[in-house]
Design a protein around this motif. Structure first.
Motif, mmCIF file in Angstrom:
data_model
loop_
_atom_site.group_PDB
_atom_site.id
_atom_site.type_symbol
_atom_site.label_atom_id
_atom_site.label_comp_id
_atom_site.label_asym_id
_atom_site.label_seq_id
_atom_site.Cartn_x
_atom_site.Cartn_y
_atom_site.Cartn_z
ATOM 1 N N ASP A 64 0.872 -1.178 0.000
ATOM 2 C CA ASP A 64 0.000 0.000 0.000
ATOM 3 C C ASP A 64 0.912 1.232 0.000
ATOM 4 O O ASP A 64 1.588 1.512 1.005
ATOM 5 N N VAL A 65 0.917 1.973 -1.101
ATOM 6 C CA VAL A 65 1.890 3.070 -1.249
ATOM 7 C C VAL A 65 1.659 4.229 -0.290
ATOM 8 O O VAL A 65 2.515 5.100 -0.157
ATOM 9 N N THR A 66 0.507 4.246 0.390
ATOM 10 C CA THR A 66 0.242 5.350 1.318
ATOM 11 C C THR A 66 0.910 5.134 2.676
ATOM 12 O O THR A 66 0.918 6.044 3.504
ATOM 13 N N GLN A 67 1.420 3.936 2.914
ATOM 14 C CA GLN A 67 1.940 3.582 4.238
ATOM 15 C C GLN A 67 3.464 3.598 4.265
ATOM 16 O O GLN A 67 4.112 2.825 3.553
ATOM 17 N N GLU A 68 4.044 4.446 5.109
ATOM 18 C CA GLU A 68 5.516 4.547 5.130
ATOM 19 C C GLU A 68 6.171 3.222 5.518
ATOM 20 O O GLU A 68 7.178 2.825 4.924
ATOM 21 N N GLN A 69 5.585 2.513 6.492
ATOM 22 C CA GLN A 69 6.208 1.236 6.895
ATOM 23 C C GLN A 69 6.179 0.229 5.740
ATOM 24 O O GLN A 69 7.113 -0.563 5.568
ATOM 25 N N ALA A 70 5.115 0.288 4.922
ATOM 26 C CA ALA A 70 5.042 -0.630 3.773
ATOM 27 C C ALA A 70 6.189 -0.353 2.798
ATOM 28 O O ALA A 70 6.793 -1.276 2.236
ATOM 29 N N ILE A 72 9.120 0.948 3.631
ATOM 30 C CA ILE A 72 10.363 0.482 4.285
ATOM 31 C C ILE A 72 10.491 -1.033 4.077
ATOM 32 O O ILE A 72 11.561 -1.546 3.715
ATOM 33 N N ASP A 73 9.371 -1.756 4.239
ATOM 34 C CA ASP A 73 9.403 -3.219 4.089
ATOM 35 C C ASP A 73 9.671 -3.629 2.639
ATOM 36 O O ASP A 73 10.422 -4.569 2.381
ATOM 37 N N VAL A 74 9.045 -2.936 1.693
ATOM 38 C CA VAL A 74 9.229 -3.293 0.271
ATOM 39 C C VAL A 74 10.678 -3.052 -0.167
ATOM 40 O O VAL A 74 11.292 -3.889 -0.840
ATOM 41 N N ALA A 77 12.814 -5.683 1.197
ATOM 42 C CA ALA A 77 12.615 -6.952 0.472
ATOM 43 C C ALA A 77 13.344 -6.926 -0.873
ATOM 44 O O ALA A 77 13.934 -7.930 -1.299
ATOM 45 N N VAL A 78 13.327 -5.786 -1.550
ATOM 46 C CA VAL A 78 14.037 -5.669 -2.838
ATOM 47 C C VAL A 78 15.543 -5.815 -2.600
ATOM 48 O O VAL A 78 16.243 -6.518 -3.332
ATOM 49 N N LYS A 79 16.024 -5.183 -1.540
ATOM 50 C CA LYS A 79 17.462 -5.275 -1.232
ATOM 51 C C LYS A 79 17.837 -6.730 -0.935
ATOM 52 O O LYS A 79 18.863 -7.233 -1.410
ATOM 53 N N LEU A 123 9.996 8.191 -3.473
ATOM 54 C CA LEU A 123 11.249 8.935 -3.650
ATOM 55 C C LEU A 123 12.117 8.796 -2.398
ATOM 56 O O LEU A 123 13.304 8.460 -2.462
ATOM 57 N N LYS A 124 11.494 9.029 -1.249
ATOM 58 C CA LYS A 124 12.231 9.047 0.017
ATOM 59 C C LYS A 124 12.917 7.713 0.303
ATOM 60 O O LYS A 124 14.056 7.691 0.777
#
Ligand code: NAD
Length: 266
Positions: A64-70, A72-74, A77-79, A123-124
């Protein structure tokens, strides 16, 4: 022949449908490993399965792109799975139409949360991982012709897309100042046939690809507004995104790519 984005890792938000799906498929065709994220898990899994069936590399993450924690988790996961990030397509978005006198504040704010907060958070949280790779990067923020000119009953949507346009230029300058090789550009599609129009013109439940009224309404809108006389398709935008994502556009940052059949020229 090597693909145009061979070896790069791309994250595409809202990649389960419409323009995001076409971007994921096009980038994968040209050699990128694509990470498709969305709220629509079944459709996202379908996109990944189709890319893999065609010989491409892809994974799906709920997001959910509106959630900052989401975010951070995504990004974590990509890393973990890919070790790097080269391309971000900040594509997830919704379109809500109503007179400014009738638009509920909650809908106005929901539209900003997805279309603007989502892009800001992308972006952030993506730039630090791109910088770790020390190979630059390309971020494409999905704005719209609605970020360039006004449309009646679209005050909220136009507001979000105008915000994306200038946020793009600010972050492009920030990255250029750092000499980090990360380019940030905005994409401005015109009338492109996707399910987003169901919520804008009220032709049915959002996300249902089979609504019969949508093509007819879009054809009428197009005849009136588009000099070329035809509506666009998601692959028309994906081809532009591919160029911005690739090193072919290495000297392009803070720019606006308009793909609209001439709509904004009229
Ligand atoms: P679409 O509805 O087919 O796709 C949008 C996707 O975003 C959907 O899969 C949806 O599930 C996802 N999404 C919505 N909210 C989300 C959230 N909170 N978190 C993660 N994903 C979320 O629509 P589309 O036309 O492909 O739109 C893609 C982008 O293109 C949007 O930003 C839209 O504003 C922009 N755009 C579209 C057009 C057009 O004519 N279709 C024109 C200009 C700009």
């Amino acid at each position: 022949m090597a693909g145009r984005v061979e070896g790069k890792v791309a994250l595409i938000t809202g990649g389960a449908s419409g323009i995001g799906r076409a971007c994921a498929e096009r980038l994968a065709q040209e050699g990128a490993t694509v990470v498709v994220t969305d709220l629509q898990d079944a459709k996202g899994a379908e996109v990944v399965a189709a890319i893999r069936a065609a010989g491409g590399k892809a994974e799906y993450l709920h997001h959910d792109v509106t959630q900052e924690q989401a975010w951070i988790d995504v990004i974590a996961a990509v890393k973990a799975s890919q070790g790097r990030l080269d391309i971000l397509v900040n594509n997830a978005g919704i379109g809500l139409s109503a007179s400014v006198l009738e638009m509920p504040l909650a809908d106005f704010q929901r539209q900003f949360a997805i279309n603007v907060d989502g892009v800001f958070l992308g972006l952030k949280h993506s730039i630090p991982l791109m910088r770790e790779g020390k190979a630059g990067g390309s971020i494409i923020n999905m704005s719209s012709i609605a970020g360039l000119k006004g449309s009646p009953r679209m005050s909220g949507y136009c507001g979000t897309k105008g915000a994306v346009r200038l946020m793009t230029k600010s972050v492009a300058m920030e990255c250029a100042n750092e000499k980090d090789g990360i380019r940030v550009n905005s994409m401005h599609p015109g009338i492109i046939e996707t399910p987003i129009w169901d919520s804008i013109i009220g032709t049915g439940d959002p996300g249902d690809n089979a609504r019969p009224a949508r093509p007819a309404v879009l054809d009428a809108l197009t005849a009136d507004a588009v000099p070329m006389g035809v509506k666009g398709y998601p692959e028309d935008i994906a081809n532009g995104v591919l160029w911005l994502a690739s090193d072919e556009s290495r000297y392009v940052t803070g720019a606006e790519m308009v793909i609209d059949g001439g709509l904004t020229v009229k």
